[in-house]
Design a protein around this motif. Structure first.
Motif, PDB file in Angstrom:
ATOM      1  N   GLY A 181      37.807  46.051  44.071  1.00  0.00           N
ATOM      2  CA  GLY A 181      38.895  45.094  44.185  1.00  0.00           C
ATOM      3  C   GLY A 181      40.266  45.741  44.157  1.00  0.00           C
ATOM      4  O   GLY A 181      40.423  46.941  43.918  1.00  0.00           O
ATOM      5  N   ASP A 182      41.274  44.922  44.392  1.00  0.00           N
ATOM      6  CA  ASP A 182      42.672  45.347  44.376  1.00  0.00           C
ATOM      7  C   ASP A 182      43.293  44.925  43.047  1.00  0.00           C
ATOM      8  O   ASP A 182      43.448  43.727  42.780  1.00  0.00           O
ATOM      9  CB  ASP A 182      43.415  44.702  45.549  1.00  0.00           C
ATOM     10  N   PRO A 183      43.650  45.874  42.175  1.00  0.00           N
ATOM     11  CA  PRO A 183      44.199  45.500  40.858  1.00  0.00           C
ATOM     12  C   PRO A 183      45.463  44.656  40.948  1.00  0.00           C
ATOM     13  O   PRO A 183      45.664  43.750  40.124  1.00  0.00           O
ATOM     14  CB  PRO A 183      44.465  46.862  40.197  1.00  0.00           C
ATOM     15  N   GLN A 184      46.328  44.933  41.916  1.00  0.00           N
ATOM     16  CA  GLN A 184      47.566  44.168  42.032  1.00  0.00           C
ATOM     17  C   GLN A 184      47.277  42.717  42.417  1.00  0.00           C
ATOM     18  O   GLN A 184      47.876  41.781  41.869  1.00  0.00           O
ATOM     19  CB  GLN A 184      48.487  44.827  43.063  1.00  0.00           C
ATOM     20  N   ALA A 185      46.347  42.529  43.354  1.00  0.00           N
ATOM     21  CA  ALA A 185      45.954  41.164  43.716  1.00  0.00           C
ATOM     22  C   ALA A 185      45.265  40.477  42.546  1.00  0.00           C
ATOM     23  O   ALA A 185      45.425  39.267  42.332  1.00  0.00           O
ATOM     24  CB  ALA A 185      45.034  41.188  44.940  1.00  0.00           C
ATOM     25  N   GLY A 186      44.511  41.244  41.759  1.00  0.00           N
ATOM     26  CA  GLY A 186      43.868  40.676  40.582  1.00  0.00           C
ATOM     27  C   GLY A 186      44.867  40.239  39.536  1.00  0.00           C
ATOM     28  O   GLY A 186      44.692  39.199  38.882  1.00  0.00           O
ATOM     29  N   LYS A 187      45.946  41.000  39.368  1.00  0.00           N
ATOM     30  CA  LYS A 187      46.991  40.623  38.413  1.00  0.00           C
ATOM     31  C   LYS A 187      47.667  39.321  38.841  1.00  0.00           C
ATOM     32  O   LYS A 187      47.937  38.435  38.010  1.00  0.00           O
ATOM     33  CB  LYS A 187      48.022  41.733  38.292  1.00  0.00           C
ATOM     34  N   ALA A 188      47.920  39.203  40.148  1.00  0.00           N
ATOM     35  CA  ALA A 188      48.552  37.979  40.648  1.00  0.00           C
ATOM     36  C   ALA A 188      47.640  36.771  40.419  1.00  0.00           C
ATOM     37  O   ALA A 188      48.107  35.689  40.015  1.00  0.00           O
ATOM     38  CB  ALA A 188      48.872  38.140  42.131  1.00  0.00           C
ATOM     39  N   TYR A 189      46.353  36.952  40.635  1.00  0.00           N
ATOM     40  CA  TYR A 189      45.419  35.849  40.420  1.00  0.00           C
ATOM     41  C   TYR A 189      45.331  35.517  38.933  1.00  0.00           C
ATOM     42  O   TYR A 189      45.301  34.342  38.546  1.00  0.00           O
ATOM     43  CB  TYR A 189      44.042  36.206  40.969  1.00  0.00           C
ATOM     44  N   HIS A 315      36.364  40.294  42.409  1.00  0.00           N
ATOM     45  CA  HIS A 315      36.464  41.751  42.384  1.00  0.00           C
ATOM     46  C   HIS A 315      37.882  42.197  42.042  1.00  0.00           C
ATOM     47  O   HIS A 315      38.067  43.201  41.333  1.00  0.00           O
ATOM     48  CB  HIS A 315      36.049  42.320  43.745  1.00  0.00           C
ATOM     49  N   ASP A 316      38.872  41.465  42.545  1.00  0.00           N
ATOM     50  CA  ASP A 316      40.262  41.827  42.257  1.00  0.00           C
ATOM     51  C   ASP A 316      40.567  41.688  40.767  1.00  0.00           C
ATOM     52  O   ASP A 316      41.199  42.571  40.160  1.00  0.00           O
ATOM     53  CB  ASP A 316      41.202  40.939  43.076  1.00  0.00           C
ATOM     54  N   VAL A 317      40.121  40.589  40.154  1.00  0.00           N
ATOM     55  CA  VAL A 317      40.377  40.385  38.723  1.00  0.00           C
ATOM     56  C   VAL A 317      39.649  41.439  37.899  1.00  0.00           C
ATOM     57  O   VAL A 317      40.193  41.976  36.920  1.00  0.00           O
ATOM     58  CB  VAL A 317      39.969  38.962  38.290  1.00  0.00           C
ATOM     59  N   THR A 318      38.418  41.764  38.279  1.00  0.00           N
ATOM     60  CA  THR A 318      37.677  42.803  37.557  1.00  0.00           C
ATOM     61  C   THR A 318      38.405  44.134  37.639  1.00  0.00           C
ATOM     62  O   THR A 318      38.515  44.860  36.640  1.00  0.00           O
ATOM     63  CB  THR A 318      36.251  42.945  38.129  1.00  0.00           C
ATOM     64  N   ALA A 319      38.899  44.478  38.826  1.00  0.00           N
ATOM     65  CA  ALA A 319      39.633  45.738  38.982  1.00  0.00           C
ATOM     66  C   ALA A 319      40.901  45.742  38.125  1.00  0.00           C
ATOM     67  O   ALA A 319      41.279  46.775  37.557  1.00  0.00           O
ATOM     68  CB  ALA A 319      39.972  45.946  40.456  1.00  0.00           C
ATOM     69  N   TYR A 320      41.561  44.589  38.017  1.00  0.00           N
ATOM     70  CA  TYR A 320      42.772  44.505  37.186  1.00  0.00           C
ATOM     71  C   TYR A 320      42.426  44.635  35.697  1.00  0.00           C
ATOM     72  O   TYR A 320      43.082  45.405  34.969  1.00  0.00           O
ATOM     73  CB  TYR A 320      43.474  43.189  37.453  1.00  0.00           C
ATOM     74  N   LEU A 321      41.412  43.916  35.237  1.00  0.00           N
ATOM     75  CA  LEU A 321      41.035  43.996  33.831  1.00  0.00           C
ATOM     76  C   LEU A 321      40.573  45.394  33.446  1.00  0.00           C
ATOM     77  O   LEU A 321      40.741  45.811  32.290  1.00  0.00           O
ATOM     78  CB  LEU A 321      39.940  42.965  33.521  1.00  0.00           C
ATOM     79  N   ALA A 322      39.991  46.119  34.382  1.00  0.00           N
ATOM     80  CA  ALA A 322      39.534  47.484  34.092  1.00  0.00           C
ATOM     81  C   ALA A 322      40.695  48.423  33.812  1.00  0.00           C
ATOM     82  O   ALA A 322      40.514  49.469  33.188  1.00  0.00           O
ATOM     83  CB  ALA A 322      38.696  48.019  35.239  1.00  0.00           C
ATOM     84  N   THR A 323      41.896  48.049  34.246  1.00  0.00           N
ATOM     85  CA  THR A 323      43.078  48.882  33.990  1.00  0.00           C
ATOM     86  C   THR A 323      43.685  48.640  32.615  1.00  0.00           C
ATOM     87  O   THR A 323      44.569  49.385  32.190  1.00  0.00           O
ATOM     88  CB  THR A 323      44.152  48.631  35.054  1.00  0.00           C
ATOM     89  N   LEU A 324      43.215  47.584  31.927  1.00  0.00           N
ATOM     90  CA  LEU A 324      43.790  47.236  30.613  1.00  0.00           C
ATOM     91  C   LEU A 324      43.096  48.056  29.523  1.00  0.00           C
ATOM     92  O   LEU A 324      42.141  47.611  28.888  1.00  0.00           O
ATOM     93  CB  LEU A 324      43.642  45.741  30.349  1.00  0.00           C
ATOM     94  N   LYS A 325      43.545  49.259  29.348  1.00  0.00           N
ATOM     95  CA  LYS A 325      42.913  50.165  28.384  1.00  0.00           C
ATOM     96  C   LYS A 325      43.573  50.038  27.004  1.00  0.00           C
ATOM     97  O   LYS A 325      44.706  49.646  26.871  1.00  0.00           O
ATOM     98  CB  LYS A 325      43.021  51.612  28.889  1.00  0.00           C
TER      99      LYS A 325
END
Length: 325
Positions: A181-189, A315-325
């Motif tokens: 997914g796209d983390p930026q699109a996931g953050k927007a969602y 997939h976008d939201v999952t990719a974004y949440l994976a960046t929240l370390k």
């Protein structure tokens, strides 16, 4: 005597010359006819030409495709990991009871899919879906689910190529990145649909480090069970559940009470009202009516909204949440 020896020797010489000419004529290869391909000779022609030297039709082999054996299960491109995981879940739920979890079949119930010509020749579910349409007992799957199940079967068949094959034919030790997914699109969602109940500095703080496996991360946040699960309560002592959740109790005369469920079963409902008092309400003849608020209602609605054809939002939201370390 000498007069008879000379004709005899001459006759012998003529016989030897004649036999030599006959052998040369017999060994000369035939001239190929026009528009006729020369036949492959012996095993040196490879599998594509068969093992014989005649003009028989070519067998399975390199002459007809990219696979050494022209077996489609070895040359089909595999689907993405999320499709294969979805197909595995669908296969386990709909097929494994008859065809076994390892696809070897169950005696008296289902055949061995690992030897199924339909599964081997299928490319993108067209043959398997056609068989499901006349399956007995009926198996009802929408086309996308049928394709996902087919792709999972393909992935299992593809692993069988390593059996008896030389080293290097099938790569091993691959590490697949399922964060597509796209983390930026996931953050927007997330900001638009999730931030009203969840916070990346609160209940979701560091969620990416809590789940090393992206699959586990997605399985946690989609149903709302990860990192506290957002709003919602515990189980309580009630047989019907709902303990800790919000509820509206409607009395037989129409009066409504709202509060937090302490107990809720077939005989009694116990509420803590907003002022802190506790009410014990016995249930007789179906009254009062208890309507418990579903703490996962927002997530159930969200899952329906996430259900786009390619699961892009998920997939976008999952990719974004994976960046929240």
């Amino acid at each position: 005597m000498r007069a008879f020896k000379i004709p005899a020797m001459a006759a012998a010489s003529l016989a030897v010359v004649a036999s030599g000419c006959f052998l040369l004529m017999a060994q000369e290869p035939p001239v190929p006819q026009a528009n006729q391909a020369p036949a492959a000779a012996g095993r040196g022609a490879g599998r594509g030409g068969g093992r014989g030297a005649s003009g028989a039709p070519a067998g399975r082999g390199r002459a007809g495709g990219g696979s050494p054996d022209k077996f489609s299960q070895f040359i089909r491109p595999l689907a993405s990991q999320d499709v294969l995981l979805r197909g595995q879940t669908l296969y386990t739920a709909n097929c494994a009871s008859c065809h076994a979890p390892d696809m070897r079949g169950v005696i008296g119930k289902g055949n061995n899919i690992l030897r199924s010509a339909v599964a081997m020749d299928d490319q993108h579910g067209e043959l398997i879906l056609a068989n499901l349409a006349k399956h007995n007992p009926p198996v009802t799957l929408v086309e996308a689910d049928g394709v996902a199940t087919s792709e999972y079967i393909h992935s299992v068949l593809a692993t069988m190529g390593a059996q008896g094959s030389p080293p290097g034919r099938n790569p091993v030790g691959l590490q697949l990145n399922v964060l597509v997914g796209d983390p930026q699109a996931g953050k927007a969602y997330f900001d638009a649909h999730c931030a009203s109940c969840h916070s990346i500095t609160g209940d979701l703080k560091g969620i990416g480090s809590q789940y090393a496996d992206p699959v586990a991360l997605q399985n946690a946040w989609v149903p709302g069970t990860g990192a506290g699960g957002g709003r919602g309560g515990g189980g309580g002592r009630g047989g019907r559940g709902g303990g800790g959740g919000k509820a509206t109790v409607t009395m037989q005369n129409g009066q409504k009470l709202e509060g937090t469920v302490v107990r809720n079963d077939d005989f009694l409902v116990v509420l803590t009202l907003p002022d802190g008092t506790r009410r014990y309400l016995p249930i007789e003849n179906g009254w009062p009516k208890v309507d418990v608020e579903d703490p996962q209602a927002a997530h159930k609605k969200m899952v329906l909204e996430l259900d786009d054809p390619h699961n892009k939002n998920m997939h976008d939201v999952t990719a974004y949440l994976a960046t929240l370390k």
